[in-house]
Design a protein around this motif. Structure first.
Motif, short mmCIF file in Angstrom:
data_model
loop_
_atom_site.label_atom_id
_atom_site.label_comp_id
_atom_site.label_asym_id
_atom_site.label_seq_id
_atom_site.Cartn_x
_atom_site.Cartn_y
_atom_site.Cartn_z
N VAL A 228 0.86 -1.19 0.00
CA VAL A 228 0.00 0.00 0.00
C VAL A 228 0.89 1.22 0.00
N GLY A 229 0.67 2.14 -0.93
CA GLY A 229 1.38 3.40 -0.97
C GLY A 229 0.42 4.54 -0.75
N THR A 230 0.79 5.51 0.07
CA THR A 230 -0.08 6.65 0.35
C THR A 230 0.57 7.93 -0.11
N SER A 231 -0.18 8.78 -0.82
CA SER A 231 0.30 10.08 -1.29
C SER A 231 1.57 9.91 -2.14
N ILE A 232 2.67 10.52 -1.75
CA ILE A 232 3.92 10.35 -2.50
C ILE A 232 4.35 8.89 -2.48
N GLY A 233 4.05 8.17 -1.41
CA GLY A 233 4.33 6.74 -1.35
C GLY A 233 3.58 5.98 -2.42
N ALA A 234 2.36 6.43 -2.75
CA ALA A 234 1.59 5.81 -3.84
C ALA A 234 2.26 6.07 -5.18
N ASN A 235 2.81 7.27 -5.34
CA ASN A 235 3.53 7.61 -6.57
C ASN A 235 4.73 6.68 -6.74
N ILE A 236 5.47 6.47 -5.66
CA ILE A 236 6.65 5.59 -5.69
C ILE A 236 6.22 4.15 -5.99
N LEU A 237 5.15 3.69 -5.36
CA LEU A 237 4.71 2.31 -5.53
C LEU A 237 4.28 2.03 -6.96
N VAL A 238 3.46 2.89 -7.54
CA VAL A 238 2.99 2.67 -8.91
C VAL A 238 4.16 2.70 -9.89
N LYS A 239 5.08 3.60 -9.69
CA LYS A 239 6.26 3.67 -10.57
C LYS A 239 7.08 2.39 -10.46
N TYR A 240 7.26 1.89 -9.25
CA TYR A 240 7.99 0.64 -9.05
C TYR A 240 7.30 -0.53 -9.75
N LEU A 241 5.98 -0.64 -9.57
CA LEU A 241 5.23 -1.74 -10.18
C LEU A 241 5.35 -1.72 -11.69
N ALA A 242 5.32 -0.52 -12.27
CA ALA A 242 5.43 -0.41 -13.72
C ALA A 242 6.85 -0.75 -14.20
N GLU A 243 7.85 -0.30 -13.45
CA GLU A 243 9.24 -0.57 -13.84
C GLU A 243 9.56 -2.06 -13.81
N ASP A 244 9.07 -2.76 -12.82
CA ASP A 244 9.37 -4.19 -12.69
C ASP A 244 8.36 -5.07 -13.42
N GLY A 245 7.19 -4.53 -13.72
CA GLY A 245 6.22 -5.27 -14.50
C GLY A 245 5.87 -6.62 -13.91
N ILE A 246 5.91 -7.66 -14.74
CA ILE A 246 5.55 -9.00 -14.32
C ILE A 246 6.57 -9.61 -13.38
N ASN A 247 7.75 -9.01 -13.27
CA ASN A 247 8.82 -9.56 -12.44
C ASN A 247 8.70 -9.20 -10.97
N THR A 248 7.78 -8.32 -10.61
CA THR A 248 7.64 -7.98 -9.20
C THR A 248 6.97 -9.12 -8.45
#
Length: 460
Positions: A228-248
């Protein structure tokens, strides 16, 4: 009709005004002040009253072919009910102020683990120490949940927030009651831990989250990982999920009150007087953060010569009480941009903008936003991007403020934590969360390399 001896109509009006009792003027001024405050705080009490306090429906945006919706979200009752905010917090500003300074947080105790990153940085990982759910005694060593198959919930706080924040405690307490192992990742320099490297976190810094998640996936391979990412943490989380894609290895995630587009966010923060107040409050928090780590900043003054002057300016921002600063953008330009090695502030905003990363998310993701969020612009919400990705569900409410969403007369219930609870529990029982066998465990350093120490303590 009053007629003066001189025949002047203005004198007649003046005498007529004097004849009106003072109490009538006070009532009139009170009504004018009430109308002003009602509009300034964007209150919606009359709206709630006229609708019989029924609340407003939750709007879901998703791909019609989304299996995530049909198998998981359709089973979550909270998304098919109305959300009514606490009547005496019938304003996004009151909700946001209340969660920051009061919040009615439950008592949550933590056990701290000091995690050292590959670049020498130090992060405080706070594990919820449950008083209600008994854990195995093997928790007292560095592999304290290795054989625990209970899911692990990873919480990534917002800017300058940490495990002490009331909204973090609300979610941690709720998921802990289900027997989940809850972990809060405190950003670098927060949670009482010093900065030990020349890297500072920002809205696009995903390396810390990535290393912690890889560590958890390697060390606790029997447990499913949720985030769970909140506020700026949500920004970081979504970016991480997209960068790692299916490998996360993350089985499911929730992004709460993400700013989505940082360029629109900055313009929004300068749009109205209320938003400028929030901008100054955020700037003051960043100044305190810089002042707290003044020694580290001064140590980094051996950077290239052309950056030295800008670091001195940052030092002045953090130490001079007379320094006002022209805007939040100026502080970002003199601190985050330099420390994170971006060419311009706009470059930083564009590269950290997670609305463009939504299409790359390959795991079940629930996004929650409030349309009256006083810190995040409604027009920045990526409606179309969420609709095109069948892995994403966007839930929006008309009211709720920023990471608040209080409900009930006592404001002890938080709507978004219930939404996250139902979503993760439904997802856990769905085959969509079975990702452990699909993700290859990357090469990871041994525990002796990544642990700088393990301290056990309790904080309420």
């Amino acid at each position: 009709m009053f007629v003066s001896e001189s025949g002047s109509p203005y004198e007649a009006l003046f005498r007529a005004a004097l004849s009106i009792p003072l109490s009538h003027y006070l009532v009139g001024l009170s009504l004018i002040l009430a109308v002003f405050l009602y509009n300034f705080f964007e209150m919606h009490f009359l709206e709630d009253f006229l609708t019989g306090f029924r609340g407003q429906p939750v709007i879901l945006t998703f791909n019609p072919a989304s299996q995530l919706y049909h198998d998981v979200v359709s089973q979550c009752r909270i998304f098919h009910r109305r959300y009514l905010s606490t009547p005496w917090l019938c304003s996004p500003h009151l909700q946001t102020i209340f969660v920051q300074f009061f919040g009615n947080p439950p008592v949550v105790n933590y056990r701290r683990q000091i995690f050292q990153t590959s670049d020498g940085g130090t992060i405080a990982l706070d594990w919820v120490k449950s008083d209600e759910v008994k854990k195995p005694p093997s928790q007292l060593n560095d592999e304290f949940i290795q054989d625990d198959k209970n899911p692990i919930l990873i919480i990534i706080p917002g800017l300058t927030s940490d495990s002490h924040s009331s909204y973090i405690k609300h979610l941690a307490h709720k998921m802990d009651k289900h027997g989940w192992n809850v972990l809060v990742i405190n950003h670098r320099g927060l949670g009482g831990v010093s900065i030990t490297s020349d890297c500072f976190f920002n809205a696009g810094w995903t390396e810390d989250v990535r290393e912690v998640i890889e560590y958890l996936n390697c060390q606790y391979s029997s447990a499913s990982l949720f985030a769970v990412g909140t506020s700026i943490g949500a920004n970081i989380l979504v970016k991480y999920l997209a960068e790692d894609g299916i490998n996360t290895p993350v089985a499911g995630a929730t992004a709460l009150c993400s700013p989505w587009d940082l360029m629109l966010w900055e313009r929004y923060m300068n749009r109205r007087y209320a938003q400028r107040i929030y901008g100054k409050a955020l700037a003051n928090r960043l100044k305190k953060y810089a002042h707290l780590h003044e020694a580290t900043l001064l140590h980094l003054i051996n950077w290239e010569e052309f950056k030295k002057q800008q670091i001195k300016i940052l030092h002045a921002v953090s130490t001079s009480p007379k320094y006002k600063g022209h805007s939040f953008r100026e502080l970002i330009d003199r601190s985050t941009r330099i420390l994170s090695n971006y060419e311009t502030v706009d470059t930083y905003y564009r590269q950290c903008c997670n609305s463009g990363f939504i299409k790359g998310v390959m795991v079940p993701l629930l996004c929650i936003s409030s349309l009256d969020d006083p810190l995040c612009a409604m027009e920045a919400i990526p409606w179309d991007e969420c609709r095109l990705n069948d892995n994403v569900i966007l839930a929006t409410t008309k009211h709720g403020g920023h990471v608040a969403f209080f409900q009930g007369l006592t404001a002890r219930s938080v709507w978004w934590t219930i939404a996250v609870e139902e979503f993760f529990l439904a997802l856990q029982s769905s085959f969509l969360s079975q990702r452990k066998n699909k993700v290859k465990i990357k090469h990871f350093r041994s525990s002796t390399e990544i642990f700088n120490g393990f301290n056990t303590y309790i904080k309420a």
